[in-house]
Design a protein around this motif. Structure first.
Motif, PDB file in Angstrom:
ATOM      1  N   SER A  34      25.996 -17.332 -11.460  1.00  0.00           N
ATOM      2  CA  SER A  34      24.781 -16.582 -11.140  1.00  0.00           C
ATOM      3  C   SER A  34      24.998 -15.136 -11.545  1.00  0.00           C
ATOM      4  CB  SER A  34      24.459 -16.680  -9.651  1.00  0.00           C
ATOM      5  OG  SER A  34      25.523 -16.146  -8.888  1.00  0.00           O
ATOM      6  N   LEU A  35      23.919 -14.444 -11.829  1.00  0.00           N
ATOM      7  CA  LEU A  35      24.001 -13.077 -12.340  1.00  0.00           C
ATOM      8  C   LEU A  35      23.492 -12.088 -11.312  1.00  0.00           C
ATOM      9  CD1 LEU A  35      22.532 -13.690 -15.917  1.00  0.00           C
ATOM     10  CD2 LEU A  35      24.940 -13.714 -15.232  1.00  0.00           C
ATOM     11  N   THR A  36      24.096 -10.910 -11.312  1.00  0.00           N
ATOM     12  CA  THR A  36      23.637  -9.818 -10.463  1.00  0.00           C
ATOM     13  C   THR A  36      23.681  -8.530 -11.271  1.00  0.00           C
ATOM     14  OG1 THR A  36      25.883  -9.402  -9.652  1.00  0.00           O
ATOM     15  CG2 THR A  36      24.497 -10.932  -8.363  1.00  0.00           C
ATOM     16  N   GLY A  37      23.164  -7.479 -10.715  1.00  0.00           N
ATOM     17  CA  GLY A  37      23.255  -6.159 -11.321  1.00  0.00           C
ATOM     18  C   GLY A  37      22.659  -6.092 -12.714  1.00  0.00           C
ATOM     19  N   GLN A  38      23.369  -5.435 -13.651  1.00  0.00           N
ATOM     20  CA  GLN A  38      22.852  -5.226 -15.001  1.00  0.00           C
ATOM     21  C   GLN A  38      22.695  -6.544 -15.753  1.00  0.00           C
ATOM     22  OE1 GLN A  38      24.209  -1.827 -17.367  1.00  0.00           O
ATOM     23  NE2 GLN A  38      24.602  -3.238 -19.066  1.00  0.00           N
ATOM     24  N   ASP A  39      23.601  -7.490 -15.523  1.00  0.00           N
ATOM     25  CA  ASP A  39      23.466  -8.782 -16.195  1.00  0.00           C
ATOM     26  C   ASP A  39      22.159  -9.456 -15.803  1.00  0.00           C
ATOM     27  OD1 ASP A  39      25.779  -8.572 -17.591  1.00  0.00           O
ATOM     28  OD2 ASP A  39      26.953  -9.939 -16.347  1.00  0.00           O
ATOM     29  N   ALA A  40      21.812  -9.382 -14.541  1.00  0.00           N
ATOM     30  CA  ALA A  40      20.558  -9.987 -14.084  1.00  0.00           C
ATOM     31  C   ALA A  40      19.357  -9.277 -14.694  1.00  0.00           C
ATOM     32  CB  ALA A  40      20.480  -9.943 -12.560  1.00  0.00           C
ATOM     33  N   ALA A  41      19.445  -7.940 -14.815  1.00  0.00           N
ATOM     34  CA  ALA A  41      18.337  -7.193 -15.414  1.00  0.00           C
ATOM     35  C   ALA A  41      18.169  -7.541 -16.890  1.00  0.00           C
ATOM     36  CB  ALA A  41      18.576  -5.694 -15.243  1.00  0.00           C
ATOM     37  N   MET A  42      19.288  -7.655 -17.621  1.00  0.00           N
ATOM     38  CA  MET A  42      19.222  -8.052 -19.028  1.00  0.00           C
ATOM     39  C   MET A  42      18.645  -9.455 -19.161  1.00  0.00           C
ATOM     40  SD  MET A  42      22.914  -6.625 -20.365  1.00  0.00           S
ATOM     41  CE  MET A  42      22.720  -7.315 -22.001  1.00  0.00           C
ATOM     42  N   ASP A  43      19.087 -10.345 -18.268  1.00  0.00           N
ATOM     43  CA  ASP A  43      18.598 -11.717 -18.313  1.00  0.00           C
ATOM     44  C   ASP A  43      17.095 -11.765 -18.044  1.00  0.00           C
ATOM     45  OD1 ASP A  43      19.322 -14.609 -18.439  1.00  0.00           O
ATOM     46  OD2 ASP A  43      18.482 -14.589 -16.414  1.00  0.00           O
ATOM     47  N   GLY A  44      16.638 -10.930 -17.124  1.00  0.00           N
ATOM     48  CA  GLY A  44      15.208 -10.883 -16.842  1.00  0.00           C
ATOM     49  C   GLY A  44      14.400 -10.390 -18.029  1.00  0.00           C
ATOM     50  N   ALA A  45      14.920  -9.386 -18.750  1.00  0.00           N
ATOM     51  CA  ALA A  45      14.217  -8.879 -19.937  1.00  0.00           C
ATOM     52  C   ALA A  45      14.143  -9.942 -21.023  1.00  0.00           C
ATOM     53  CB  ALA A  45      14.917  -7.626 -20.458  1.00  0.00           C
ATOM     54  N   LEU A  46      15.222 -10.697 -21.185  1.00  0.00           N
ATOM     55  CA  LEU A  46      15.214 -11.784 -22.159  1.00  0.00           C
ATOM     56  C   LEU A  46      14.277 -12.910 -21.728  1.00  0.00           C
ATOM     57  CD1 LEU A  46      19.055 -11.935 -22.848  1.00  0.00           C
ATOM     58  CD2 LEU A  46      17.304 -11.300 -24.525  1.00  0.00           C
ATOM     59  N   ALA A  47      14.280 -13.207 -20.408  1.00  0.00           N
ATOM     60  CA  ALA A  47      13.443 -14.291 -19.908  1.00  0.00           C
ATOM     61  C   ALA A  47      11.963 -13.999 -20.102  1.00  0.00           C
ATOM     62  CB  ALA A  47      13.738 -14.519 -18.427  1.00  0.00           C
ATOM     63  N   ALA A  48      11.585 -12.743 -19.962  1.00  0.00           N
ATOM     64  CA  ALA A  48      10.182 -12.387 -20.116  1.00  0.00           C
ATOM     65  C   ALA A  48       9.660 -12.738 -21.498  1.00  0.00           C
ATOM     66  CB  ALA A  48       9.999 -10.890 -19.856  1.00  0.00           C
ATOM     67  N   LEU A  49      10.567 -12.728 -22.479  1.00  0.00           N
ATOM     68  CA  LEU A  49      10.166 -13.019 -23.857  1.00  0.00           C
ATOM     69  C   LEU A  49      10.517 -14.435 -24.282  1.00  0.00           C
ATOM     70  CD1 LEU A  49       9.075 -12.141 -26.587  1.00  0.00           C
ATOM     71  CD2 LEU A  49      11.275 -11.040 -27.054  1.00  0.00           C
ATOM     72  N   TYR A  50      11.711 -14.890 -23.911  1.00  0.00           N
ATOM     73  CA  TYR A  50      12.207 -16.174 -24.401  1.00  0.00           C
ATOM     74  C   TYR A  50      12.379 -17.202 -23.289  1.00  0.00           C
ATOM     75  CZ  TYR A  50      13.581 -13.035 -28.205  1.00  0.00           C
ATOM     76  OH  TYR A  50      13.590 -12.093 -29.203  1.00  0.00           O
ATOM     77  N   GLY A  51      11.628 -17.072 -22.197  1.00  0.00           N
ATOM     78  CA  GLY A  51      11.886 -17.854 -20.994  1.00  0.00           C
ATOM     79  C   GLY A  51      11.683 -19.336 -21.114  1.00  0.00           C
ATOM     80  N   THR A  52      10.802 -19.789 -22.026  1.00  0.00           N
ATOM     81  CA  THR A  52      10.593 -21.226 -22.177  1.00  0.00           C
ATOM     82  C   THR A  52      10.614 -21.585 -23.633  1.00  0.00           C
ATOM     83  OG1 THR A  52       8.177 -21.013 -22.315  1.00  0.00           O
ATOM     84  CG2 THR A  52       9.112 -21.284 -20.123  1.00  0.00           C
TER      85      THR A  52
END
Length: 394
Positions: A34-52
Protein backbone atom coordinates in the motif's frame (compact mmCIF):
# COMPACT_ATOMS: atom_id res chain seq x y z
CA UNK A 1 9.34 5.72 3.93
CA UNK A 2 6.22 6.17 1.84
CA UNK A 3 5.20 2.54 1.26
CA UNK A 4 3.83 -0.12 3.61
CA UNK A 5 5.95 -3.22 2.84
CA UNK A 6 7.37 -6.26 4.54
CA UNK A 7 10.47 -4.50 5.85
CA UNK A 8 12.50 -7.70 5.61
CA UNK A 9 14.55 -6.93 2.51
CA UNK A 10 14.84 -3.33 1.22
CA UNK A 11 15.62 -4.50 -2.32
CA UNK A 12 12.51 -6.69 -2.40
CA UNK A 13 10.42 -3.91 -0.88
CA UNK A 14 11.61 -1.43 -3.53
CA UNK A 15 10.85 -3.90 -6.31
CA UNK A 16 7.35 -4.47 -4.91
CA UNK A 17 6.82 -0.71 -4.59
CA UNK A 18 7.72 -0.17 -8.22
CA UNK A 19 5.41 -2.98 -9.36
CA UNK A 20 2.65 -1.52 -7.20
CA UNK A 21 3.05 1.88 -8.92
CA UNK A 22 2.96 0.22 -12.33
CA UNK A 23 0.01 -2.09 -11.68
CA UNK A 24 -2.16 0.50 -10.01
CA UNK A 25 -3.29 -1.21 -6.85
CA UNK A 26 -6.29 -3.12 -8.11
CA UNK A 27 -7.17 -6.22 -6.15
CA UNK A 28 -5.34 -8.46 -8.62
CA UNK A 29 -2.00 -6.65 -8.58
CA UNK A 30 -0.55 -9.26 -6.21
CA UNK A 31 2.07 -7.01 -4.58
CA UNK A 32 0.48 -6.72 -1.15
CA UNK A 33 1.83 -3.14 -0.95
CA UNK A 34 0.00 0.00 0.00
CA UNK A 35 1.17 3.54 -0.67
CA UNK A 36 1.31 6.59 1.56
CA UNK A 37 2.72 10.08 1.37
CA UNK A 38 4.26 11.21 -1.94
CA UNK A 39 3.93 7.77 -3.51
CA UNK A 40 0.19 7.85 -2.89
CA UNK A 41 -0.05 11.36 -4.35
CA UNK A 42 1.86 10.31 -7.49
CA UNK A 43 -0.33 7.24 -7.80
CA UNK A 44 -3.44 9.39 -7.52
CA UNK A 45 -2.23 11.72 -10.30
CA UNK A 46 -1.57 8.73 -12.54
CA UNK A 47 -4.91 7.15 -11.64
CA UNK A 48 -6.82 10.26 -12.63
CA UNK A 49 -5.52 9.81 -16.17
CA UNK A 50 -4.79 6.10 -16.55
CA UNK A 51 -7.09 4.62 -13.91
CA UNK A 52 -8.94 2.15 -16.13
CA UNK A 53 -8.23 0.23 -19.28
CA UNK A 54 -10.62 2.38 -21.30
CA UNK A 55 -8.86 5.57 -20.29
CA UNK A 56 -11.54 6.76 -17.86
CA UNK A 57 -11.12 7.28 -14.12
CA UNK A 58 -11.26 4.36 -11.73
CA UNK A 59 -14.03 4.27 -9.16
CA UNK A 60 -12.05 3.07 -6.14
CA UNK A 61 -11.43 5.63 -3.43
CA UNK A 62 -10.11 3.56 -0.52
CA UNK A 63 -6.79 4.52 1.02
CA UNK A 64 -3.86 3.20 -0.97
CA UNK A 65 -5.90 2.54 -4.09
CA UNK A 66 -6.26 4.64 -7.18
CA UNK A 67 -8.70 7.48 -6.72
CA UNK A 68 -11.35 9.04 -8.94
CA UNK A 69 -10.43 10.76 -12.20
CA UNK A 70 -10.24 14.37 -13.29
CA UNK A 71 -13.88 14.97 -13.96
CA UNK A 72 -14.74 17.91 -16.18
CA UNK A 73 -14.21 20.89 -13.90
CA UNK A 74 -11.44 23.40 -14.46
CA UNK A 75 -10.48 23.57 -10.75
CA UNK A 76 -9.90 19.81 -10.51
CA UNK A 77 -7.85 19.79 -13.72
CA UNK A 78 -5.84 22.79 -12.57
CA UNK A 79 -5.03 20.99 -9.31
CA UNK A 80 -4.04 17.89 -11.26
CA UNK A 81 -1.76 19.93 -13.51
CA UNK A 82 -0.09 21.35 -10.44
CA UNK A 83 0.34 17.89 -8.96
CA UNK A 84 2.00 16.35 -12.00
CA UNK A 85 4.40 19.29 -12.28
CA UNK A 86 5.34 18.69 -8.63
CA UNK A 87 5.95 14.97 -8.93
CA UNK A 88 7.21 14.38 -12.47
CA UNK A 89 9.93 15.87 -14.74
CA UNK A 90 8.93 18.25 -17.53
CA UNK A 91 9.22 15.65 -20.30
CA UNK A 92 6.81 13.33 -18.48
CA UNK A 93 4.43 16.20 -17.71
CA UNK A 94 4.18 17.01 -21.40
CA UNK A 95 3.32 13.40 -22.26
CA UNK A 96 0.67 13.23 -19.51
CA UNK A 97 -0.89 16.51 -20.65
CA UNK A 98 -1.05 15.22 -24.21
CA UNK A 99 -2.65 11.98 -23.05
CA UNK A 100 -5.17 13.89 -20.92
CA UNK A 101 -6.25 15.96 -23.91
CA UNK A 102 -6.59 12.88 -26.13
CA UNK A 103 -8.03 10.36 -23.63
CA UNK A 104 -10.28 12.54 -21.49
CA UNK A 105 -11.34 15.20 -23.99
CA UNK A 106 -9.96 18.19 -22.08
CA UNK A 107 -9.41 20.42 -25.10
CA UNK A 108 -12.32 22.67 -24.20
CA UNK A 109 -10.73 23.50 -20.84
CA UNK A 110 -7.74 24.97 -22.66
CA UNK A 111 -10.04 27.79 -23.74
CA UNK A 112 -9.90 29.12 -20.16
CA UNK A 113 -6.97 31.49 -19.41
CA UNK A 114 -6.31 30.07 -15.93
CA UNK A 115 -5.89 26.61 -17.44
CA UNK A 116 -3.41 27.80 -20.03
CA UNK A 117 -1.33 29.44 -17.33
CA UNK A 118 -1.07 26.09 -15.52
CA UNK A 119 0.08 23.88 -18.38
CA UNK A 120 3.61 22.90 -19.42
CA UNK A 121 3.95 24.34 -22.91
CA UNK A 122 5.42 22.27 -25.75
CA UNK A 123 5.04 21.82 -29.52
CA UNK A 124 2.08 19.48 -29.18
CA UNK A 125 0.21 21.85 -26.88
CA UNK A 126 0.76 24.62 -29.42
CA UNK A 127 -0.76 22.37 -32.09
CA UNK A 128 -3.81 21.79 -29.90
CA UNK A 129 -4.21 25.52 -29.26
CA UNK A 130 -3.99 26.28 -32.97
CA UNK A 131 -6.70 23.72 -33.70
CA UNK A 132 -8.90 25.53 -31.15
CA UNK A 133 -8.05 28.99 -32.47
CA UNK A 134 -11.42 29.78 -34.04
CA UNK A 135 -13.33 28.61 -30.97
CA UNK A 136 -11.11 30.58 -28.61
CA UNK A 137 -12.76 33.53 -26.82
CA UNK A 138 -11.00 36.89 -26.91
CA UNK A 139 -10.28 36.64 -23.17
CA UNK A 140 -8.15 33.55 -23.84
CA UNK A 141 -6.33 34.60 -27.02
CA UNK A 142 -3.80 36.85 -25.30
CA UNK A 143 -2.83 34.06 -22.90
CA UNK A 144 -2.70 31.57 -25.75
CA UNK A 145 -0.39 33.82 -27.75
CA UNK A 146 1.90 34.12 -24.73
CA UNK A 147 2.05 30.33 -24.41
CA UNK A 148 2.75 29.91 -28.12
CA UNK A 149 5.37 32.67 -28.09
CA UNK A 150 7.28 31.00 -25.26
CA UNK A 151 7.48 27.73 -27.20
CA UNK A 152 8.45 29.53 -30.42
CA UNK A 153 11.21 31.52 -28.71
CA UNK A 154 12.61 28.36 -27.13
CA UNK A 155 12.65 26.66 -30.55
CA UNK A 156 14.35 29.65 -32.18
CA UNK A 157 17.09 29.61 -29.55
CA UNK A 158 17.63 25.92 -30.20
CA UNK A 159 17.52 26.00 -33.99
CA UNK A 160 18.40 29.44 -35.36
CA UNK A 161 22.18 29.66 -34.88
CA UNK A 162 22.97 26.27 -36.39
CA UNK A 163 20.53 26.79 -39.26
CA UNK A 164 22.05 30.13 -40.24
CA UNK A 165 25.62 28.82 -39.97
CA UNK A 166 24.88 25.69 -42.01
CA UNK A 167 23.01 27.50 -44.76
CA UNK A 168 25.44 30.41 -44.95
CA UNK A 169 28.22 27.93 -45.70
CA UNK A 170 26.09 26.19 -48.32
CA UNK A 171 25.17 29.49 -49.96
CA UNK A 172 28.80 30.60 -50.08
CA UNK A 173 29.85 27.34 -51.68
CA UNK A 174 27.02 27.45 -54.20
CA UNK A 175 27.98 31.00 -55.18
CA UNK A 176 31.62 30.25 -55.97
CA UNK A 177 32.55 30.98 -59.56
CA UNK A 178 35.51 29.89 -61.69
CA UNK A 179 36.07 33.23 -63.43
CA UNK A 180 36.03 35.69 -60.53
CA UNK A 181 37.20 39.27 -60.58
CA UNK A 182 40.52 39.80 -58.79
CA UNK A 183 38.99 41.11 -55.56
CA UNK A 184 36.57 38.15 -55.43
CA UNK A 185 39.22 35.39 -55.68
CA UNK A 186 39.20 32.82 -52.87
CA UNK A 187 42.99 32.42 -52.70
CA UNK A 188 43.05 29.48 -50.26
CA UNK A 189 40.78 27.33 -52.42
CA UNK A 190 42.47 28.52 -55.62
CA UNK A 191 45.92 27.47 -54.39
CA UNK A 192 44.65 24.08 -53.18
CA UNK A 193 42.94 23.47 -56.53
CA UNK A 194 46.15 24.25 -58.44
CA UNK A 195 48.82 22.48 -56.37
CA UNK A 196 49.40 20.11 -59.26
CA UNK A 197 50.74 23.13 -61.16
CA UNK A 198 53.44 23.90 -58.59
CA UNK A 199 56.81 24.85 -60.18
CA UNK A 200 59.52 23.96 -57.63
CA UNK A 201 62.34 25.68 -59.51
CA UNK A 202 60.44 28.96 -59.31
CA UNK A 203 58.73 28.30 -55.98
CA UNK A 204 55.32 29.23 -57.30
CA UNK A 205 51.92 27.81 -58.23
CA UNK A 206 50.52 28.56 -61.66
CA UNK A 207 46.78 29.28 -61.10
CA UNK A 208 45.29 27.51 -64.08
CA UNK A 209 41.83 27.69 -62.48
CA UNK A 210 40.62 30.57 -60.31
CA UNK A 211 37.97 30.01 -57.65
CA UNK A 212 36.08 32.84 -56.04
CA UNK A 213 32.80 34.17 -54.78
CA UNK A 214 30.13 36.01 -56.73
CA UNK A 215 30.41 39.79 -56.55
CA UNK A 216 26.98 40.38 -55.03
CA UNK A 217 27.67 38.46 -51.83
CA UNK A 218 24.79 40.16 -50.02
CA UNK A 219 22.26 39.77 -52.81
CA UNK A 220 19.60 37.08 -52.93
CA UNK A 221 21.25 33.85 -54.05
CA UNK A 222 18.46 31.34 -53.56
CA UNK A 223 14.71 31.32 -53.25
CA UNK A 224 13.04 28.98 -50.76
CA UNK A 225 9.37 28.01 -50.80
CA UNK A 226 7.93 26.22 -47.77
CA UNK A 227 4.58 24.68 -48.72
CA UNK A 228 2.92 23.23 -45.61
CA UNK A 229 -0.03 20.90 -45.30
CA UNK A 230 -2.13 22.19 -42.39
CA UNK A 231 -4.32 19.11 -41.94
CA UNK A 232 -4.71 18.10 -38.30
CA UNK A 233 -2.08 15.35 -38.36
CA UNK A 234 0.60 17.86 -39.39
CA UNK A 235 0.33 20.12 -36.31
CA UNK A 236 3.90 19.68 -35.02
CA UNK A 237 5.28 20.08 -38.55
CA UNK A 238 3.40 23.38 -38.95
CA UNK A 239 4.96 24.70 -35.74
CA UNK A 240 8.51 23.76 -36.68
CA UNK A 241 8.13 24.91 -40.29
CA UNK A 242 6.88 28.31 -39.14
CA UNK A 243 9.91 28.76 -36.90
CA UNK A 244 12.30 27.69 -39.65
CA UNK A 245 10.48 29.98 -42.09
CA UNK A 246 11.14 32.95 -39.83
CA UNK A 247 14.82 31.97 -39.47
CA UNK A 248 15.27 31.61 -43.23
CA UNK A 249 13.46 34.89 -43.87
CA UNK A 250 15.99 36.65 -41.61
CA UNK A 251 18.84 35.68 -43.98
CA UNK A 252 19.41 38.38 -46.63
CA UNK A 253 20.80 35.94 -49.17
CA UNK A 254 17.56 33.93 -49.15
CA UNK A 255 14.16 34.96 -50.39
CA UNK A 256 11.68 32.88 -48.43
CA UNK A 257 8.00 32.25 -49.09
CA UNK A 258 5.71 30.34 -46.73
CA UNK A 259 2.41 28.91 -47.93
CA UNK A 260 -0.06 26.79 -45.96
CA UNK A 261 -2.90 24.80 -47.45
CA UNK A 262 -5.80 22.46 -46.89
CA UNK A 263 -8.43 22.68 -49.63
CA UNK A 264 -7.61 26.38 -49.83
CA UNK A 265 -4.21 28.05 -50.14
CA UNK A 266 -2.99 30.87 -47.87
CA UNK A 267 0.25 32.78 -48.44
CA UNK A 268 1.68 33.89 -45.07
CA UNK A 269 4.96 35.28 -46.40
CA UNK A 270 4.21 38.83 -45.24
CA UNK A 271 3.97 37.57 -41.63
CA UNK A 272 7.30 35.75 -41.55
CA UNK A 273 8.92 38.35 -39.32
CA UNK A 274 6.82 36.89 -36.47
CA UNK A 275 6.26 33.11 -36.47
CA UNK A 276 3.54 33.50 -33.84
CA UNK A 277 1.51 35.52 -36.35
CA UNK A 278 2.18 32.80 -38.91
CA UNK A 279 0.93 30.10 -36.57
CA UNK A 280 -2.25 31.97 -35.71
CA UNK A 281 -2.78 32.48 -39.44
CA UNK A 282 -3.03 28.71 -39.93
CA UNK A 283 -6.18 26.66 -39.58
CA UNK A 284 -5.38 23.10 -38.57
CA UNK A 285 -7.79 20.45 -39.84
CA UNK A 286 -9.88 20.09 -42.94
CA UNK A 287 -9.16 18.47 -46.29
CA UNK A 288 -6.09 18.47 -48.48
CA UNK A 289 -5.51 19.72 -52.04
CA UNK A 290 -1.80 19.44 -52.76
CA UNK A 291 -2.30 20.05 -56.47
CA UNK A 292 -3.90 23.45 -55.85
CA UNK A 293 -1.10 24.43 -53.46
CA UNK A 294 1.57 23.41 -55.99
CA UNK A 295 -0.21 25.37 -58.72
CA UNK A 296 -0.12 28.54 -56.63
CA UNK A 297 3.51 28.11 -55.58
CA UNK A 298 4.58 27.28 -59.12
CA UNK A 299 3.08 30.59 -60.29
CA UNK A 300 5.24 32.45 -57.73
CA UNK A 301 8.59 30.94 -58.73
CA UNK A 302 10.61 33.35 -60.88
CA UNK A 303 14.07 31.71 -60.76
CA UNK A 304 13.49 27.95 -60.91
CA UNK A 305 17.17 27.01 -61.22
CA UNK A 306 17.85 28.90 -57.96
CA UNK A 307 14.77 27.71 -56.06
CA UNK A 308 14.46 25.11 -53.32
CA UNK A 309 10.87 23.96 -52.91
CA UNK A 310 9.94 22.10 -49.71
CA UNK A 311 6.59 20.30 -49.59
CA UNK A 312 5.68 19.20 -46.05
CA UNK A 313 2.72 16.82 -46.21
CA UNK A 314 1.54 13.30 -45.40
CA UNK A 315 0.56 13.17 -49.11
CA UNK A 316 -3.09 12.21 -48.60
CA UNK A 317 -4.21 14.08 -51.69
CA UNK A 318 -7.83 15.16 -52.01
CA UNK A 319 -7.22 16.97 -55.27
CA UNK A 320 -6.25 15.69 -58.70
CA UNK A 321 -3.47 13.12 -58.20
CA UNK A 322 -2.18 13.00 -61.77
CA UNK A 323 -2.09 16.78 -62.03
CA UNK A 324 -0.14 16.95 -58.77
CA UNK A 325 2.50 14.57 -60.10
CA UNK A 326 2.68 16.44 -63.42
CA UNK A 327 3.35 19.68 -61.55
CA UNK A 328 6.14 18.09 -59.54
CA UNK A 329 7.70 16.73 -62.74
CA UNK A 330 7.42 20.14 -64.44
CA UNK A 331 8.98 21.95 -61.49
CA UNK A 332 11.91 19.54 -61.40
CA UNK A 333 12.37 19.79 -65.17
CA UNK A 334 12.60 23.58 -64.86
CA UNK A 335 15.48 23.23 -62.39
CA UNK A 336 13.67 23.49 -59.04
CA UNK A 337 15.22 21.48 -56.20
CA UNK A 338 12.15 19.64 -54.91
CA UNK A 339 12.15 18.28 -51.34
CA UNK A 340 9.25 16.27 -49.90
CA UNK A 341 9.03 15.91 -46.12
CA UNK A 342 6.37 13.61 -44.68
CA UNK A 343 6.87 15.34 -41.35
CA UNK A 344 9.10 17.97 -39.79
CA UNK A 345 9.07 16.83 -36.17
CA UNK A 346 10.84 14.66 -33.63
CA UNK A 347 8.27 11.88 -33.89
CA UNK A 348 9.37 10.35 -37.19
CA UNK A 349 7.15 9.46 -40.14
CA UNK A 350 3.38 9.62 -39.53
CA UNK A 351 0.81 7.62 -41.44
CA UNK A 352 1.21 8.73 -45.05
CA UNK A 353 0.10 7.82 -48.56
CA UNK A 354 2.72 5.30 -49.64
CA UNK A 355 1.52 5.19 -53.24
CA UNK A 356 2.03 8.92 -53.66
CA UNK A 357 5.39 8.73 -51.87
CA UNK A 358 6.54 6.03 -54.30
CA UNK A 359 5.33 8.07 -57.28
CA UNK A 360 7.29 11.11 -56.08
CA UNK A 361 10.40 8.98 -55.53
CA UNK A 362 10.09 7.77 -59.12
CA UNK A 363 10.20 11.43 -60.19
CA UNK A 364 13.41 11.98 -58.22
CA UNK A 365 11.69 13.60 -55.22
CA UNK A 366 11.89 10.98 -52.46
CA UNK A 367 9.59 11.59 -49.49
CA UNK A 368 10.92 11.12 -45.96
CA UNK A 369 10.39 12.32 -42.41
CA UNK A 370 12.88 14.86 -41.09
CA UNK A 371 13.74 15.92 -37.56
CA UNK A 372 14.25 19.62 -36.80
CA UNK A 373 17.93 18.93 -36.10
CA UNK A 374 18.40 17.38 -39.56
CA UNK A 375 16.49 20.07 -41.45
CA UNK A 376 19.45 22.50 -41.87
CA UNK A 377 21.52 19.69 -43.45
CA UNK A 378 18.67 18.82 -45.81
CA UNK A 379 18.37 22.45 -46.88
CA UNK A 380 22.13 22.83 -47.29
CA UNK A 381 22.25 19.77 -49.54
CA UNK A 382 19.35 21.09 -51.63
CA UNK A 383 20.98 24.52 -51.99
CA UNK A 384 24.24 22.92 -53.15
CA UNK A 385 22.34 20.41 -55.34
CA UNK A 386 23.91 17.50 -53.50
CA UNK A 387 22.14 14.20 -52.65
CA UNK A 388 19.82 14.72 -49.69
CA UNK A 389 20.80 13.15 -46.33
CA UNK A 390 17.74 10.89 -46.21
CA UNK A 391 17.43 9.08 -42.84
CA UNK A 392 16.67 5.39 -42.63
CA UNK A 393 12.91 5.09 -42.20
CA UNK A 394 13.02 1.34 -41.71
Amino acid sequence: MTTATSGKDPAVDERLRRWRMVLGGDSADGTGCSLTGQDAAMDGALAALYGTADGGPSRTKRTGERSAGLGASAPSVARWLGDIRTYFPSSVVQVMQRDAIERLGLSALLLEPEMLEAVEADVHLVGTLLSLNKAMPETTKETARAVVRKVVEDLEKRLATRTRATLTGALDRSARVNRPRHRDIDWDRTIRANLKNYLPEQGMVVPERLIGYGRASQSVKKEVVLCIDQSGSMAASVVYASVFGAVLASMRSLQTRLVVFDTAVVDLTDQLDDPVDVLFGTQLGGGTDINRALAYCQSQITRPADTVFVLISDLYEGGIRNEMLKRVAAMKASGVQFVTLLALSDEGAPAYDREHAAALAALGAPAFACTPDLFPEVMAAAIEKRPLPIPDMG
